[in-house]
Design a protein around this motif. Sequence first.
Motif, PDB file in Angstrom:
ATOM      1  N   ASN A 151     -16.871   9.889  14.254  1.00  0.00           N
ATOM      2  CA  ASN A 151     -17.602   9.998  12.984  1.00  0.00           C
ATOM      3  C   ASN A 151     -18.944  10.730  13.128  1.00  0.00           C
ATOM      4  OD1 ASN A 151     -17.750   9.618  10.206  1.00  0.00           O
ATOM      5  ND2 ASN A 151     -18.950   7.753  10.418  1.00  0.00           N
ATOM      6  N   TYR A 153     -10.857  13.249   9.803  1.00  0.00           N
ATOM      7  CA  TYR A 153     -10.677  11.794   9.827  1.00  0.00           C
ATOM      8  C   TYR A 153     -11.736  11.177  10.743  1.00  0.00           C
ATOM      9  CZ  TYR A 153      -8.305   7.303  10.708  1.00  0.00           C
ATOM     10  OH  TYR A 153      -7.994   5.968  10.829  1.00  0.00           O
ATOM     11  N   GLN A 195     -21.331   2.831  10.060  1.00  0.00           N
ATOM     12  CA  GLN A 195     -20.736   2.901   8.723  1.00  0.00           C
ATOM     13  C   GLN A 195     -19.211   2.817   8.742  1.00  0.00           C
ATOM     14  OE1 GLN A 195     -22.247   6.467   6.919  1.00  0.00           O
ATOM     15  NE2 GLN A 195     -24.331   5.676   6.709  1.00  0.00           N
ATOM     16  N   ASN A 197     -15.550   1.460   8.793  1.00  0.00           N
ATOM     17  CA  ASN A 197     -14.940   0.237   8.267  1.00  0.00           C
ATOM     18  C   ASN A 197     -13.708  -0.098   9.111  1.00  0.00           C
ATOM     19  OD1 ASN A 197     -13.194  -1.468   6.544  1.00  0.00           O
ATOM     20  ND2 ASN A 197     -14.779  -1.101   5.001  1.00  0.00           N
ATOM     21  N   THR A 235     -10.484   0.518   6.158  1.00  0.00           N
ATOM     22  CA  THR A 235     -10.251   1.792   5.466  1.00  0.00           C
ATOM     23  C   THR A 235     -11.134   2.897   6.045  1.00  0.00           C
ATOM     24  OG1 THR A 235     -11.921   1.288   3.772  1.00  0.00           O
ATOM     25  CG2 THR A 235      -9.623   0.654   3.294  1.00  0.00           C
ATOM     26  N   LEU A 238     -12.972   6.659   4.942  1.00  0.00           N
ATOM     27  CA  LEU A 238     -13.357   7.521   3.824  1.00  0.00           C
ATOM     28  C   LEU A 238     -13.444   8.965   4.318  1.00  0.00           C
ATOM     29  CD1 LEU A 238     -14.052   6.908   0.841  1.00  0.00           C
ATOM     30  CD2 LEU A 238     -16.462   7.096   1.474  1.00  0.00           C
ATOM     31  N   THR A 286     -14.300  12.793   3.558  1.00  0.00           N
ATOM     32  CA  THR A 286     -15.167  13.520   2.625  1.00  0.00           C
ATOM     33  C   THR A 286     -15.122  15.034   2.809  1.00  0.00           C
ATOM     34  OG1 THR A 286     -17.052  13.306   4.121  1.00  0.00           O
ATOM     35  CG2 THR A 286     -16.771  11.566   2.473  1.00  0.00           C
ATOM     36  N   GLN A 330     -14.138  14.823  -4.315  1.00  0.00           N
ATOM     37  CA  GLN A 330     -14.227  13.364  -4.352  1.00  0.00           C
ATOM     38  C   GLN A 330     -13.791  12.822  -2.998  1.00  0.00           C
ATOM     39  OE1 GLN A 330     -15.418  11.523  -6.803  1.00  0.00           O
ATOM     40  NE2 GLN A 330     -15.694  13.231  -8.234  1.00  0.00           N
ATOM     41  N   PRO A 331     -14.477  11.787  -2.474  1.00  0.00           N
ATOM     42  CA  PRO A 331     -14.017  11.174  -1.222  1.00  0.00           C
ATOM     43  C   PRO A 331     -12.604  10.622  -1.378  1.00  0.00           C
ATOM     44  CG  PRO A 331     -16.231  10.418  -1.795  1.00  0.00           C
ATOM     45  CD  PRO A 331     -15.715  11.170  -2.985  1.00  0.00           C
ATOM     46  N   PHE A 332     -11.860  10.625  -0.273  1.00  0.00           N
ATOM     47  CA  PHE A 332     -10.463  10.181  -0.271  1.00  0.00           C
ATOM     48  C   PHE A 332     -10.348   9.019   0.716  1.00  0.00           C
ATOM     49  CE2 PHE A 332      -6.063  10.792   1.495  1.00  0.00           C
ATOM     50  CZ  PHE A 332      -5.379  10.429   0.337  1.00  0.00           C
ATOM     51  N   GLU A 333      -9.938   7.864   0.233  1.00  0.00           N
ATOM     52  CA  GLU A 333      -9.880   6.662   1.064  1.00  0.00           C
ATOM     53  C   GLU A 333      -8.444   6.384   1.496  1.00  0.00           C
ATOM     54  OE1 GLU A 333     -12.344   2.546   0.964  1.00  0.00           O
ATOM     55  OE2 GLU A 333     -11.050   2.892  -0.774  1.00  0.00           O
TER      56      GLU A 333
END
Length: 489
Positions: free
Chosen positions: A15, A44, A73, A75, A78, A80, A82, A135-138
Amino acid sequence: MSKSILLQTALALPNPDIEALIQGRMIAAMPRMFLNPGRTFALYPANLSVDLLSGDRHYRSHFLPIAKNALAQLNSETVLITAWARCELCQMLNDPESLEALSQLTVWTTEALQQTVLEKPYLFLAYLRVYLLPQPFEIPVQSSGNFVSLSKSLNVTDSTPVLSESMFAKRRQKLEKLELPEHPELEELQSALVHLSTTNPKAKQLDEEIKIFLGWSENLPTTKPDPDLDWIKTIAQIGNSSDGNGFEKLVRQSFIKLGFANSNNKPEASLDPESTGGAGGLDFYCETPYQVVGECKATKSETVADGTPAQLIKLGHKHLQEQYNCCIKIIMAAGQLNRHANKTAIGNHMNVIRPETLQRLVELKAKQPGSIDLLQLKPCLEQQPFGQEADAKVNRYIDGVREKLKVRSHLIKIVKNRLEITGVENAGVEALHGAYYANPNPPQPLNLQAMHEILIELASPLTGFLGRIKGDDWRRDRFYFLRDLRLDD
């Protein structure tokens, strides 16, 4: 024209690395396999093995706080997504000199790169052109192989790149040649501003400006509109009303906003909006950068009688005495002066200016702070015509300032477009002059030397719209794009 691309997989990266790519800090990633140029994928954010605890060895010190925050940050259930990316090039590196230079151009330490090479014969270095998702995709967390499958295909476009084509090309060239960064000290300063910028607007603006200078970003700092615009936009409305006291206060505020000042504390010859002159005092008086004295007349519909200019003459001599004759004289009035009043104004070199014109002038100052030069405005107010015709000359001054801004904004766009079209890092004066006249309707005629002078102005450290590489003589100077100059219509 934007291209539509269907993404079905995502490349797993630490990340912090994705955060550095999205921020424009670097354009490289270290995938665990060779990537074919042209391949597209989402990014990812994974919790891959990154040694942050044993001596903070993986990321360079100035990036470490950002890296730790990015990992915090993540999770457990899930993910996120971006951003997505296209692989432009993939290399294999293993020699120590290359790794040391690579560290300076990325967020990784030399030690971390060397450790990667110890574990494998070489490391893969992928050059990624990164784009933001609208839009972010979860998606649910998946075991992190090289690639993970998306739960549903993403249809994306290349309309939101982190870096423009020309800026990416410039960064790619530096990375391919392993050229050391020019301003490492600014990179450290920018990292130090990250946390401060969340609570301090000035630190945020400086943070954005440094990123633009370093080539990490091309967006103008997101600054809030000048809060003074709230009252500036009421000048014409109040001036065309019967609120004489309110109009006088707005006129005083306007002159202060334009850069005039007055150290005189006497209320009868003041510029203090909270201490207006009253029945026996001047409506406004400025001392610096030059003396201006004036009378205000807010009216709904009635004409302005001879008493208004006569009042200015009387009170000016009373409170300023011999200084009155040295002052620029202004009547701020919404209504038409009658024949006698206008004759008195012209005979006594008084500029009669409408509230709408004052509002235009102050709005321009608020939106483009460096645009109004009071010393350039002064001759306009000292010269004929006077009386009601003076309003037109002030509007011509405002129009002239706006035209100068349009020329500068246009020149910045020419530099930006020239670099994007040609793919070069900078452009010479003659090439830019030719591009200026390639447009059939340039804002105004400019010879080569006049254009060069404006380019120098735009490349000043105090303006920072362009960068400049100085040549042996002015014709050999070269310029490159830093940021846009945006104008309101």
